[in-house]
Each structure stands twice: as C-alpha cells, then as structure tokens.
Design a protein around this motif. Structure first.
Motif, short mmCIF file in Angstrom:
data_model
loop_
_atom_site.label_atom_id
_atom_site.label_comp_id
_atom_site.label_asym_id
_atom_site.label_seq_id
_atom_site.Cartn_x
_atom_site.Cartn_y
_atom_site.Cartn_z
N ILE A 95 -62.63 5.39 -33.36
CA ILE A 95 -62.90 5.19 -31.93
C ILE A 95 -63.78 3.97 -31.69
N ASN B 261 -51.35 1.53 -28.28
CA ASN B 261 -51.46 2.97 -28.47
C ASN B 261 -51.20 3.37 -29.92
N ASP C 177 -44.57 6.99 -32.78
CA ASP C 177 -44.99 6.34 -31.54
C ASP C 177 -43.80 5.86 -30.73
N LEU D 262 -61.47 0.91 -31.78
CA LEU D 262 -60.65 0.94 -30.57
C LEU D 262 -61.45 0.46 -29.37
N TYR E 54 -53.96 9.99 -25.71
CA TYR E 54 -52.81 9.71 -26.58
C TYR E 54 -53.21 9.81 -28.04
N ARG E 55 -54.38 9.29 -28.36
CA ARG E 55 -54.87 9.33 -29.74
C ARG E 55 -55.05 10.76 -30.23
N ARG E 56 -55.39 11.66 -29.33
CA ARG E 56 -55.60 13.06 -29.69
C ARG E 56 -54.29 13.87 -29.70
N SER F 115 -64.27 9.86 -25.45
CA SER F 115 -64.00 10.47 -26.75
C SER F 115 -65.10 11.47 -27.12
N ALA G 44 -54.33 2.61 -31.61
CA ALA G 44 -55.35 3.59 -31.23
C ALA G 44 -55.21 4.87 -32.04
N ARG G 45 -53.99 5.21 -32.36
CA ARG G 45 -53.70 6.43 -33.13
C ARG G 45 -54.16 6.30 -34.58
N ARG G 46 -54.29 5.07 -35.07
CA ARG G 46 -54.53 4.84 -36.49
C ARG G 46 -55.92 4.30 -36.82
N GLN H 76 -55.90 6.18 -23.42
CA GLN H 76 -55.94 5.85 -24.85
C GLN H 76 -56.43 7.03 -25.68
#
Length: 282
Positions: A230, A222, A167, A233, A156-158, A100, A225-227, A153
């Motif tokens: 870092i 995932n 999602d 996570l 996908y988060r980005r 990240s 991870a999006r919410r 991860q």
C-alpha cells in the motif's frame, strides 16, 4: 512496481494530448474515454461462475473509481485553474493510505510517512502559490475525487484476489460501471456540432486517450495495485505529476522550472527508497 511506473509514463504523456480535444467538452471526452476503455476489455470479460452480487460489486468499484471520480474532477474546473487541479491531486496518496488502514482496522505510520513525503515532493514540483478567492469549492470537489479514486484502488486490491479471476477478466465490468456514470453525466450537454465536426487528428487523440490512457492505463494501475504494498501504491498515485512536467519540457517544449522539478523528484525518490528499504508489505 514496474506496472505502476509504466502507467505513470503513459498518463504523463497524455496530459499534453488532452488539450487537443478539450473543445469537445470535458463530459463528452470523459464518456468517450470510458466507453472506449470498456470496448477494449469487453472481449476479455469472464464472469463465468461469478455470483451476481460480485459482478455488481466490481461494476460499482468502476463507477466509483473512474465514473464518479471523473464527475467530481471535471466539476472542479468551474472554480479551479488546471494548475490548481493538478496541485490538489497530490493528496491522493494520503487517502490511499488512510482508506487502507481504515478497512484493515490499523494505522500504518510508515506508509503515512512515505505518502506524506510523496505529497511534499509533488507539491514542490507544482506549487505556484495560492490565495485566489472562490477556491474552497474546487478544493473540496478535488478531495472528493481523490477519495473516490483512492477508495476504488483499495477496494479492487482487496476484492480482486478473492474472485479467482485475472485482472483482464474483471476490467470490462469496472469500465461498464464507469461508463454508466460518465454517459449519464454527458448526455444532457453533448456538443454535437463540435463532435460531428472533429478533425481526424482529434479522433485519433480521443481513441488513444480512451483505449490506451484510460483503458490500458487504469488496467495496468489496478493490476499493479493488486501486486504491490500500500505504501508503494500511495506514492505512485503522484508519480505521474513530475513525469508530466518532465514530458512537458522534453516532449511538448513547454517552460519548466528544472531545479524545482529536481528537488521534488528527489523527495519522491526518497519516499520510494524509504518504503523499499523497510521491506514492509501489507
């Protein structure tokens, strides 16, 4: 964070079940899990208005995070015992934080500290001593697997928030990408006699592992991870290990070093607490 906790519990309970289908061969089990996960989420797939290059990008993330990760993970068993494989997964939080930071062009020392605490706490839980010969290859394969899972991860988060999709709209693409890699890996070595002769219980366990542990599990992970930030996570990448040890003792009645588990769990809790107190978000 609640989504990451839910999936950590799901994965913790799955370790004991995986042993029941291990005689079917790890490549076949991996392929079956990813294909079943894809079948669960294909009905929700919505790529309307999405450019072809973006569709390929999400399939590539799935191939990396799930497919290639499993390929390297399974290959490590040739040189490592299961307990050693579990031990070497503890470095994933550091990879999540470092990847990240690399993509952001900065260095988050706080998140590195909390990820390091997560590694330390998990190590306390599972450390059993090393020193056996022939371990370096297995260790390097596991770190490559950890890197694939961490990179997937973070990517996908980005990328997911910029897609304009939910999602559940995207996960079918990720699982399709993973299935291509997993099926290609398994095709030359499927033990057809064992597969065709599997018991109803084994079939049920395989369906659960594919639809719930892999399908629902990776989807929730995932989505979480999006919410989340870092740091959280990174820490939750190792939460499944002490929870799996706890499940082994309480559910599967295996011998557990309770003081070691308590000490390691306390360190991981400190990492989460430190991350939460700061209120830092990335």
């Amino acid at each position: 964070m609640s989504l990451l906790l839910i999936v950590s519990v799901i994965w913790a309970l799955s370790f004991g079940l995986t042993a029941e289908v291990s005689d079917l061969g790890a490549p076949f089990v991996t392929a079956a899990r990813t294909v079943l996960a894809a079948l669960v989420f294909l009905p929700f797939l919505d790529v309307k208005g999405m450019p072809a290059w973006r569709r390929l990008a999400f399939a590539g993330i799935g191939a990396l995070q799930f497919g290639l990760m499993y390929l390297l993970y399974i290959a490590s068993y040739r040189w490592l015992r299961p307990s050693e494989v579990a031990l070497f997964t503890i470095f994933t939080p550091l990879f999540v934080t470092l990847v990240s930071d690399l993509l952001e062009g900065r260095m988050s020392w706080l998140f590195l500290l909390t990820a390091g605490l997560a590694v330390l706490g998990t190590g306390i839980c599972v450390w059993s001593g090393l020193g056996r010969g022939g371990m370096l290859r297995g260790f390097l394969l596991m770190q490559a697997a950890n890197l694939c899972f961490a990179l997937g991860q973070v990517l996908y988060r980005r990328v997911a928030p910029t897609s304009g999709k939910r999602d559940r709209d995207l996960m079918g693409l990720l699982y399709l990408g993973a299935s291509v890699v997993a099926v290609a890996m398994a095709a030359p070595s499927v033990p057809w006699a064992k597969v065709l002769g599997m018991s109803p219980r084994q079939l049920g366990v395989l369906v659960y592992l594919g639809a719930v542990a892999s399908g629902l599990g990776f989807f929730l992970f995932n989505a979480g991870a999006r919410r989340t930030d870092i740091g959280t996570l990174a820490i939750f990448n190792n939460m499944k290990i002490p929870l799996a040890i706890l499940a082994s003792g309480l559910v599967f009645r295996e011998a557990v070093d309770w003081p070691r588990l308590a000490a390691g769990g306390a360190v991981i809790a400190c990492a989460l607490g430190l991350n939460g107190i700061t209120g830092v978000r990335s």
